[in-house]
Design a protein around this motif. Sequence first.
Motif, PDB file in Angstrom:
ATOM      1  N   UNK A 162      33.440  42.098  38.222  1.00  0.00           N
ATOM      2  CA  UNK A 162      33.575  41.856  36.786  1.00  0.00           C
ATOM      3  C   UNK A 162      34.794  42.626  36.288  1.00  0.00           C
ATOM      4  N   UNK A 163      35.831  41.904  35.857  1.00  0.00           N
ATOM      5  CA  UNK A 163      37.121  42.517  35.543  1.00  0.00           C
ATOM      6  C   UNK A 163      37.394  42.452  34.042  1.00  0.00           C
ATOM      7  N   UNK A 164      37.807  43.565  33.481  1.00  0.00           N
ATOM      8  CA  UNK A 164      38.232  43.625  32.090  1.00  0.00           C
ATOM      9  C   UNK A 164      39.748  43.797  32.056  1.00  0.00           C
ATOM     10  N   UNK A 165      40.439  42.874  31.400  1.00  0.00           N
ATOM     11  CA  UNK A 165      41.902  42.912  31.418  1.00  0.00           C
ATOM     12  C   UNK A 165      42.446  44.102  30.629  1.00  0.00           C
ATOM     13  N   UNK A 166      43.610  44.573  31.071  1.00  0.00           N
ATOM     14  CA  UNK A 166      44.324  45.579  30.297  1.00  0.00           C
ATOM     15  C   UNK A 166      45.555  44.930  29.670  1.00  0.00           C
ATOM     16  N   UNK A 167      46.497  45.723  29.184  1.00  0.00           N
ATOM     17  CA  UNK A 167      47.665  45.180  28.475  1.00  0.00           C
ATOM     18  C   UNK A 167      48.515  44.260  29.356  1.00  0.00           C
ATOM     19  N   UNK A 168      48.473  44.489  30.659  1.00  0.00           N
ATOM     20  CA  UNK A 168      49.292  43.677  31.563  1.00  0.00           C
ATOM     21  C   UNK A 168      48.515  42.560  32.247  1.00  0.00           C
ATOM     22  N   UNK A 169      47.234  42.410  31.928  1.00  0.00           N
ATOM     23  CA  UNK A 169      46.450  41.317  32.497  1.00  0.00           C
ATOM     24  C   UNK A 169      45.283  41.800  33.325  1.00  0.00           C
ATOM     25  N   UNK A 170      44.786  40.918  34.204  1.00  0.00           N
ATOM     26  CA  UNK A 170      43.621  41.243  35.031  1.00  0.00           C
ATOM     27  C   UNK A 170      43.993  42.033  36.285  1.00  0.00           C
ATOM     28  N   UNK A 217      42.720  22.617  40.936  1.00  0.00           N
ATOM     29  CA  UNK A 217      44.143  22.739  41.244  1.00  0.00           C
ATOM     30  C   UNK A 217      44.604  24.099  40.731  1.00  0.00           C
ATOM     31  N   UNK A 218      45.828  24.480  41.054  1.00  0.00           N
ATOM     32  CA  UNK A 218      46.356  25.767  40.590  1.00  0.00           C
ATOM     33  C   UNK A 218      46.423  25.799  39.061  1.00  0.00           C
ATOM     34  N   UNK A 219      46.795  24.676  38.450  1.00  0.00           N
ATOM     35  CA  UNK A 219      46.884  24.615  36.991  1.00  0.00           C
ATOM     36  C   UNK A 219      45.503  24.718  36.350  1.00  0.00           C
ATOM     37  N   UNK A 220      44.511  24.079  36.952  1.00  0.00           N
ATOM     38  CA  UNK A 220      43.147  24.148  36.411  1.00  0.00           C
ATOM     39  C   UNK A 220      42.601  25.567  36.504  1.00  0.00           C
ATOM     40  N   UNK A 221      42.880  26.239  37.606  1.00  0.00           N
ATOM     41  CA  UNK A 221      42.432  27.622  37.751  1.00  0.00           C
ATOM     42  C   UNK A 221      43.090  28.507  36.697  1.00  0.00           C
ATOM     43  N   UNK A 222      44.374  28.313  36.456  1.00  0.00           N
ATOM     44  CA  UNK A 222      45.083  29.112  35.450  1.00  0.00           C
ATOM     45  C   UNK A 222      44.463  28.927  34.072  1.00  0.00           C
ATOM     46  N   UNK A 223      44.091  27.682  33.741  1.00  0.00           N
ATOM     47  CA  UNK A 223      43.445  27.427  32.442  1.00  0.00           C
ATOM     48  C   UNK A 223      42.084  28.111  32.372  1.00  0.00           C
ATOM     49  N   UNK A 224      41.336  28.032  33.469  1.00  0.00           N
ATOM     50  CA  UNK A 224      40.010  28.650  33.513  1.00  0.00           C
ATOM     51  C   UNK A 224      40.104  30.155  33.283  1.00  0.00           C
ATOM     52  N   UNK A 225      41.060  30.797  33.904  1.00  0.00           N
ATOM     53  CA  UNK A 225      41.241  32.241  33.744  1.00  0.00           C
ATOM     54  C   UNK A 225      41.663  32.591  32.323  1.00  0.00           C
ATOM     55  N   UNK A 226      42.526  31.759  31.749  1.00  0.00           N
ATOM     56  CA  UNK A 226      42.979  32.003  30.384  1.00  0.00           C
ATOM     57  C   UNK A 226      41.837  31.872  29.393  1.00  0.00           C
ATOM     58  N   UNK A 227      40.933  30.916  29.635  1.00  0.00           N
ATOM     59  CA  UNK A 227      39.789  30.691  28.753  1.00  0.00           C
ATOM     60  C   UNK A 227      38.755  31.817  28.843  1.00  0.00           C
ATOM     61  N   UNK A 228      38.848  32.647  29.873  1.00  0.00           N
ATOM     62  CA  UNK A 228      37.872  33.720  30.061  1.00  0.00           C
ATOM     63  C   UNK A 228      38.008  34.831  29.026  1.00  0.00           C
ATOM     64  N   UNK A 229      39.158  34.885  28.365  1.00  0.00           N
ATOM     65  CA  UNK A 229      39.365  35.930  27.365  1.00  0.00           C
ATOM     66  C   UNK A 229      39.684  37.261  28.011  1.00  0.00           C
ATOM     67  N   UNK A 230      38.988  38.291  27.549  1.00  0.00           N
ATOM     68  CA  UNK A 230      39.306  39.648  28.022  1.00  0.00           C
ATOM     69  C   UNK A 230      38.527  40.048  29.265  1.00  0.00           C
ATOM     70  N   UNK A 231      37.527  39.245  29.667  1.00  0.00           N
ATOM     71  CA  UNK A 231      36.705  39.591  30.832  1.00  0.00           C
ATOM     72  C   UNK A 231      36.500  38.367  31.710  1.00  0.00           C
ATOM     73  N   UNK A 232      36.445  38.595  33.016  1.00  0.00           N
ATOM     74  CA  UNK A 232      36.219  37.507  33.946  1.00  0.00           C
ATOM     75  C   UNK A 232      35.409  38.033  35.133  1.00  0.00           C
ATOM     76  N   UNK A 233      34.537  37.185  35.667  1.00  0.00           N
ATOM     77  CA  UNK A 233      33.739  37.533  36.837  1.00  0.00           C
ATOM     78  C   UNK A 233      34.171  36.655  38.005  1.00  0.00           C
ATOM     79  N   UNK A 234      34.556  37.298  39.103  1.00  0.00           N
ATOM     80  CA  UNK A 234      35.020  36.578  40.281  1.00  0.00           C
ATOM     81  C   UNK A 234      34.067  36.784  41.451  1.00  0.00           C
ATOM     82  N   UNK A 235      33.847  35.710  42.204  1.00  0.00           N
ATOM     83  CA  UNK A 235      33.200  35.822  43.510  1.00  0.00           C
ATOM     84  C   UNK A 235      34.308  35.725  44.541  1.00  0.00           C
ATOM     85  N   UNK A 236      34.480  36.770  45.341  1.00  0.00           N
ATOM     86  CA  UNK A 236      35.577  36.820  46.308  1.00  0.00           C
ATOM     87  C   UNK A 236      35.024  37.207  47.674  1.00  0.00           C
ATOM     88  N   UNK A 237      35.778  36.849  48.717  1.00  0.00           N
ATOM     89  CA  UNK A 237      35.398  37.203  50.081  1.00  0.00           C
ATOM     90  C   UNK A 237      36.626  37.660  50.841  1.00  0.00           C
TER      91      UNK A 237
END
Length: 429
Positions: A162-170, A217-237
């Motif tokens: 669970x990531x909270x963005x700072x002034x420079x992003x996530x 797609x890469x563009x769809x992912x970028x939109x999804x991240x932008x829509x997350x606002x100041x916080x985003x939750x990622x599942x990564x491996x």
Amino acid sequence: MPSGWVLPRLSKVLGLEGDKKSIIKFEFNPKDGIDNPALSLTEDTDGKGVGEPRFYLLSKGSAETFGFCLHEELGCQGHVIRQVELGGLAQRRGLQDGDRLLQVNGHFVDHMDHRRVVQKIKASGNQVLLAVLDSNSYEAAKALGRDLSQMLPADIRPRLCHITRDKSGFGFSVSGPEGIKGTFQLSVRQDGPAEKAGVPPGSWLLEVNGASVRSYSHAQLARKLKQSGSKVTLLVASSAVEEFYRLRGLRITAALADTSWLPFKVRELHMVKGPAGYGFLLKEDDCSSGATGQFLWDVDAGLPAEQAGMKEGDRLLAVNGESIEGLDHQQTVLRIRAHDDQVTLLVIDPAGDEFYQSIGLSPLLFFEDSDPPSGSCTPSLPSPSGSPGLCHIEVGPKGPGSWLVAASSSIGFTQSPCQEEQRRLHQAF
């Protein structure tokens, strides 16, 4: 190749029982998902009769069962797979009667209290990853004094971060092969929000805010991240974890995740009743998901509830190691009152509750605190799911060949097929 790329599943069908040269036949069943039977059926030994653990990902519909029972039996070590339903999901995947359960969703469980293991499987919902060892190998390993946990990969869990963005992003950037959807690898900025939230450098991105990125797609992912606002939750491996699942044809999901990096934790509250009681009010109310939940309010200062760490607005998840999911208010009250002078509750605060409901997972799935003390637990209420309940059994009035069976609406006695199973803990899934 990222874990989102899967191969067709092959299902195992065994020949006639008792045939020394049992024929093993593999058939494709699209309903079953994917698996690699050549890997899951590995029986290599180390020369001392000890085979390798097998991994199975069971995915069922909401109206289905996994098709097996989990037993704890006298004179038989470990958590034992029994009553594998003929033609059921567990049998189609390859589980066999007598297999010993070693892991649930990457958690080593051989040493755990039986009730805790049952709770972990139930909390997993409609999908669970099991690691098992055949009966002969398990008993041989125990006889040799082997550490069973060392027979399993050190870390096979993806991470929920669970990531909270700072002034420079996530604090991470995404790369992937041009023109190919769903394949994203992360570069992580040193000391940035992503690294602090536990994202491993070079890890594969699987989900964003509970949604799979397999078709993005890469563009769809970028939109999804932008829509997350100041916080985003990622599942990564990590690459090693991704490879583990890919080689076995298993899909990685959030239910398998390591959540130790998350700020949201289930809390265990043990309370001994004082002269003025525990000092809290239990109230039934609606959860943010629309379901009904049991909430804790009016926590009195200085009384056992406050001293144990209870907070206003906590949602109650379990009582004395048993989930209250599906119970109404009165049934929950009776569970709390089952022991006159003390009770242990599992709770989560409003922020954590909202988080887990947003990703559609039970917080109990990730509870990893110390095991609860074992002991007698006589059921006074039906199991929330209507399946056989879990209980500590003493020899019944029918003598040493009987055990209690807690059914959905009654408790009765059934004659045991053998005296070695005078007392038995069991739970159907």
